[in-house]
Design a protein around this motif. Structure first.
Motif, PDB file in Angstrom:
ATOM      1  N   ALA A   1       0.823  -1.214   0.000  1.00 18.73           N
ATOM      2  CA  ALA A   1       0.000   0.000   0.000  1.00 18.73           C
ATOM      3  C   ALA A   1       0.856   1.263   0.000  1.00 18.73           C
ATOM      4  O   ALA A   1       0.547   2.241  -0.681  1.00 18.73           O
ATOM      5  CB  ALA A   1      -0.932  -0.004   1.210  1.00 18.73           C
TER       6      ALA A   1
ATOM      7  N   ASP B   1      -1.335  10.498  11.034  1.00 25.68           N
ATOM      8  CA  ASP B   1      -2.729  10.803  10.695  1.00 25.68           C
ATOM      9  C   ASP B   1      -2.904  12.294  10.427  1.00 25.68           C
ATOM     10  O   ASP B   1      -3.589  12.701   9.482  1.00 25.68           O
ATOM     11  CB  ASP B   1      -3.670  10.402  11.839  1.00 25.68           C
TER      12      ASP B   1
ATOM     13  N   PHE C   1      -1.320  13.211   7.089  1.00 23.42           N
ATOM     14  CA  PHE C   1      -2.146  12.741   5.974  1.00 23.42           C
ATOM     15  C   PHE C   1      -3.344  13.676   5.767  1.00 23.42           C
ATOM     16  O   PHE C   1      -3.632  14.107   4.645  1.00 23.42           O
ATOM     17  CB  PHE C   1      -2.632  11.307   6.240  1.00 23.42           C
ATOM     18  N   ASN C   2      -4.034  13.997   6.871  1.00 23.80           N
ATOM     19  CA  ASN C   2      -5.220  14.854   6.754  1.00 23.80           C
ATOM     20  C   ASN C   2      -4.857  16.251   6.252  1.00 23.80           C
ATOM     21  O   ASN C   2      -5.563  16.831   5.425  1.00 23.80           O
ATOM     22  CB  ASN C   2      -5.942  14.959   8.105  1.00 23.80           C
TER      23      ASN C   2
ATOM     24  N   GLN D   1      -4.173  16.008   2.432  1.00 23.75           N
ATOM     25  CA  GLN D   1      -5.392  15.833   1.635  1.00 23.75           C
ATOM     26  C   GLN D   1      -6.276  17.080   1.665  1.00 23.75           C
ATOM     27  O   GLN D   1      -6.997  17.367   0.717  1.00 23.75           O
ATOM     28  CB  GLN D   1      -6.191  14.620   2.145  1.00 23.75           C
TER      29      GLN D   1
ATOM     30  N   PHE E   1       0.740   5.661  -1.333  1.00 28.23           N
ATOM     31  CA  PHE E   1      -0.689   5.760  -1.027  1.00 28.23           C
ATOM     32  C   PHE E   1      -1.148   7.220  -1.059  1.00 28.23           C
ATOM     33  O   PHE E   1      -2.147   7.566  -1.696  1.00 28.23           O
ATOM     34  CB  PHE E   1      -0.947   5.139   0.353  1.00 28.23           C
TER      35      PHE E   1
ATOM     36  N   LYS F   1      -3.686   9.091  -3.840  1.00 29.85           N
ATOM     37  CA  LYS F   1      -4.918   9.767  -3.409  1.00 29.85           C
ATOM     38  C   LYS F   1      -4.938  11.216  -3.905  1.00 29.85           C
ATOM     39  O   LYS F   1      -5.986  11.732  -4.308  1.00 29.85           O
ATOM     40  CB  LYS F   1      -5.038   9.724  -1.878  1.00 29.85           C
TER      41      LYS F   1
ATOM     42  N   LYS G   1      -7.699  12.764  -6.478  1.00 29.94           N
ATOM     43  CA  LYS G   1      -8.485  13.939  -6.059  1.00 29.94           C
ATOM     44  C   LYS G   1      -8.369  15.071  -7.085  1.00 29.94           C
ATOM     45  O   LYS G   1      -9.341  15.781  -7.351  1.00 29.94           O
ATOM     46  CB  LYS G   1      -7.968  14.418  -4.695  1.00 29.94           C
TER      47      LYS G   1
ATOM     48  N   ASP H   1      -6.002  -0.209  13.206  1.00 26.87           N
ATOM     49  CA  ASP H   1      -5.200   0.992  13.462  1.00 26.87           C
ATOM     50  C   ASP H   1      -5.023   1.754  12.147  1.00 26.87           C
ATOM     51  O   ASP H   1      -5.572   1.368  11.104  1.00 26.87           O
ATOM     52  CB  ASP H   1      -3.856   0.630  14.121  1.00 26.87           C
ATOM     53  N   SER H   2      -4.257   2.823  12.207  1.00 30.04           N
ATOM     54  CA  SER H   2      -4.152   3.680  11.013  1.00 30.04           C
ATOM     55  C   SER H   2      -3.518   2.945   9.828  1.00 30.04           C
ATOM     56  O   SER H   2      -3.857   3.199   8.675  1.00 30.04           O
ATOM     57  CB  SER H   2      -3.359   4.947  11.341  1.00 30.04           C
TER      58      SER H   2
ATOM     59  N   VAL I   1      -5.089   2.216   5.999  1.00 23.26           N
ATOM     60  CA  VAL I   1      -4.405   2.430   4.711  1.00 23.26           C
ATOM     61  C   VAL I   1      -4.540   1.178   3.839  1.00 23.26           C
ATOM     62  O   VAL I   1      -4.922   1.251   2.659  1.00 23.26           O
ATOM     63  CB  VAL I   1      -2.914   2.775   4.936  1.00 23.26           C
TER      64      VAL I   1
ATOM     65  N   VAL J   1      -8.229   0.695   2.749  1.00 25.47           N
ATOM     66  CA  VAL J   1      -8.648   1.602   1.675  1.00 25.47           C
ATOM     67  C   VAL J   1      -8.127   1.095   0.322  1.00 25.47           C
ATOM     68  O   VAL J   1      -8.863   1.087  -0.674  1.00 25.47           O
ATOM     69  CB  VAL J   1      -8.163   3.050   1.955  1.00 25.47           C
TER      70      VAL J   1
ATOM     71  N   ILE K   1     -11.493   6.084  -2.875  1.00 28.86           N
ATOM     72  CA  ILE K   1     -12.066   6.767  -1.703  1.00 28.86           C
ATOM     73  C   ILE K   1     -11.337   8.093  -1.507  1.00 28.86           C
ATOM     74  O   ILE K   1     -10.098   8.148  -1.506  1.00 28.86           O
ATOM     75  CB  ILE K   1     -11.946   5.875  -0.447  1.00 28.86           C
ATOM     76  N   ASP K   2     -12.099   9.167  -1.387  1.00 28.70           N
ATOM     77  CA  ASP K   2     -11.518  10.506  -1.239  1.00 28.70           C
ATOM     78  C   ASP K   2     -10.628  10.560   0.003  1.00 28.70           C
ATOM     79  O   ASP K   2     -11.036  10.112   1.079  1.00 28.70           O
ATOM     80  CB  ASP K   2     -12.670  11.526  -1.116  1.00 28.70           C
ATOM     81  N   GLY K   3      -9.444  11.135  -0.176  1.00 28.67           N
ATOM     82  CA  GLY K   3      -8.509  11.240   0.943  1.00 28.67           C
ATOM     83  C   GLY K   3      -9.098  11.957   2.148  1.00 28.67           C
ATOM     84  O   GLY K   3      -8.757  11.651   3.290  1.00 28.67           O
ATOM     85  N   MET K   4     -10.005  12.914   1.902  1.00 29.25           N
ATOM     86  CA  MET K   4     -10.617  13.660   3.005  1.00 29.25           C
ATOM     87  C   MET K   4     -11.567  12.789   3.816  1.00 29.25           C
ATOM     88  O   MET K   4     -11.943  13.134   4.926  1.00 29.25           O
ATOM     89  CB  MET K   4     -11.378  14.874   2.454  1.00 29.25           C
TER      90      MET K   4
ATOM     91  N   ILE L   1     -10.844   9.702   4.656  1.00 27.52           N
ATOM     92  CA  ILE L   1     -10.090   8.666   5.369  1.00 27.52           C
ATOM     93  C   ILE L   1      -9.893   9.125   6.813  1.00 27.52           C
ATOM     94  O   ILE L   1      -8.835   9.609   7.224  1.00 27.52           O
ATOM     95  CB  ILE L   1      -8.761   8.334   4.645  1.00 27.52           C
ATOM     96  N   LEU L   2     -10.966   8.999   7.557  1.00 28.05           N
ATOM     97  CA  LEU L   2     -11.016   9.396   8.966  1.00 28.05           C
ATOM     98  C   LEU L   2     -11.427   8.180   9.780  1.00 28.05           C
ATOM     99  O   LEU L   2     -12.241   7.356   9.305  1.00 28.05           O
ATOM    100  CB  LEU L   2     -12.046  10.511   9.157  1.00 28.05           C
TER     101      LEU L   2
END
Lengths: 354, 77
Positions: free
Chosen positions: A44, A235, A238-239, A242, A274, A278, A282, B32-33, B37, B40, B51-54, B56-57
């Motif tokens: 991944a 996390d 990543f957020n 994106q 990964f 993404k 997008k 876990d995170s 990944v 997804v 799947i939209d990265g936004m 992925i929560l």
């Protein structure tokens, strides 16, 4: 903040990688995961192997090796360097600036400006902006931009967030004035409220390294690291990427008037496969136009990944013709920045080992 | 869709029972995170979507129902 520069070009890119390659499989046993889960992650994220500096090798050593190569091969002359920019998070010393160390090592002119910039993942873009700002001065004709990081010694071998992807490297980009207009569109944004999302807690003046800061501790996810080690809140990063990067690139399309279909390559910072896939999805960009193969082959060396991506994927092609490149970096700071410009007819664009 | 999601989850973490009701996969430490990944990537491939990265929560992966809703939002049939 948006920038527009004219009459500037990239003259050449040289990436310098450590000769030592370490396989992901050889480090898997350090991580608190089953082998099967590790292999899923490998697929991944694109983990395969990464380049790691030998003990004692610093960022400036990689820069010096590359500069010597350019001088020896007649690709750059020491006396034509008007400014030396060293962009890194791993300087040789707190003081003096590492750019001054390199200046002395090669006996550069006294009126060559030396500047260290502490920046990571967006270090190539920030360095390019600074180089172009300097080139707006009549006295400055040629800037040597050094992006270099040797951060692997700061990453815990038992930190699966960071260890599998970290890489050490340096890149030398010659930025110079040119006759052609060659517009360079750039933008950069910062959010210091996220400054500690990527950080090394100890070792600076705020928290000097000590036996206490070297104590390994387990986090909630089962990683072991000390306060002397690099920590990345994956996390959060990543957020952030994106959320902020797609609008930044959309803005760059508007700013430059360049249509996404007219961009030959999207050369982005390389956190992992990964995340890049993404971003491409997008933005409605074919994944093939946004290479995501630097982490799997060399590792993520912060601000060095964009020039590495250009050298590795385009190589000689960029010495023969010209391409429209969209470049972007994002990460520590938090900082995110992008560039749109034509790059081509380079005097050199290659990878060497040290 | 639910059966397929459970099948993918079980392949990812065979030590857990993802068919039980009322369990929060994140709070219970079942995902876990890094699992997210990998999940997804598997879901993208299985349903031919991205799947939209936004999206992925963690809360979108807390249950089979949440994952199904996420898939539908991102165009899965």
């Amino acid at each position: 903040m948006d920038f527009l520069f004219k009459h500037k070009r990239i003259g050449g890119i040289l990436t310098v990688l450590p000769a030592k390659a370490v396989k992901f499989e050889d480090e898997m046993s350090n991580y608190n995961f089953s082998p099967a889960k590790c292999m899923k992650l490998k697929l991944a994220m694109g983990y395969n192997e990464h380049r790691i500096a030998a003990p004692g090798q610093t960022s400036s050593d990689f820069c010096a090796h590359g500069l010597q190569y350019l001088f020896d091969n007649g690709l750059l002359k020491p006396e034509e360097i008007d400014a030396l920019l060293f962009v890194s998070q791993s300087p040789d010393y707190f003081m003096p600036p590492t750019s001054n160390i390199l200046h002395g090592r090669f006996g550069l002119r006294q009126d060559c400006l030396c500047m260290d910039i502490n920046q990571g993942c967006a270090g190539f873009e920030l360095g390019m902006i600074q180089a172009c700002l300097l080139l707006d001065q009549p006295a400055v004709k040629k800037v040597v931009l050094l992006n270099a990081d040797v951060l692997s010694p700061k990453v815990s071998p038992r930190d699966r967030n960071s260890k599998p992807l970290i890489g050490d490297a340096a890149a030398i980009t010659v930025v110079e004035e040119c006759e052609e207009e060659n517009p360079v569109y750039a933008n950069i944004k910062m959010d210091g409220t996220g400054a500690l999302v990527l950080n090394i807690p100890a070792g600076g003046f705020r928290l000097p390294s000590s036996p206490e800061t070297a104590v390994m501790e387990e986090d909630a996810a089962g990683n072991f690291r000390s306060k002397d080690n690099l920590v990345m809140q994956g996390d959060e990063v990543f957020n952030f990427v994106q959320r902020e990067v797609p609008p930044m690139i959309e803005h760059l399309f508007e700013q430059s008037g360049v249509d996404r279909a007219d961009v030959d390559w999207y050369m982005f910072h390389q956190p992992n496969k990964f995340m890049l896939n993404k971003l491409a999805d997008k933005l409605g960009i074919q994944r093939e136009k946004m290479p995501a193969n630097i982490v799997e082959n060399f590792g993520n060396a912060s601000g060095v990944t964009v020039p590495t991506c250009i050298s590795y994927n385009l190589g000689e092609e960029l010495c023969k013709g010209e391409m429209q490149l969209c470049m972007a970096g994002f990460g520590v700071g938090l900082t995110w920045s992008s560039l749109m410009m034509k790059v081509g007819n380079l005097r050199f664009n290659k990878i060497i080992e040290y | 869709m639910k059966e397929k999601i459970i099948e993918i989850l079980t392949q990812l973490r065979p030590e857990f029972d993802f068919s039980q009701e009322g369990v929060d996969f994140i709070e219970e430490g079942m995902l876990d995170s890094f699992d997210i990944v990998a999940l997804v990537s598997e879901l993208d491939a299985a349903y031919g979507i991205s799947i939209d990265g936004m999206d992925i929560l963690p809360e979108n992966f807390s249950s089979v129902e949440a994952i199904a809703a996420l898939l539908r939002k991102n165009g899965a049939k």
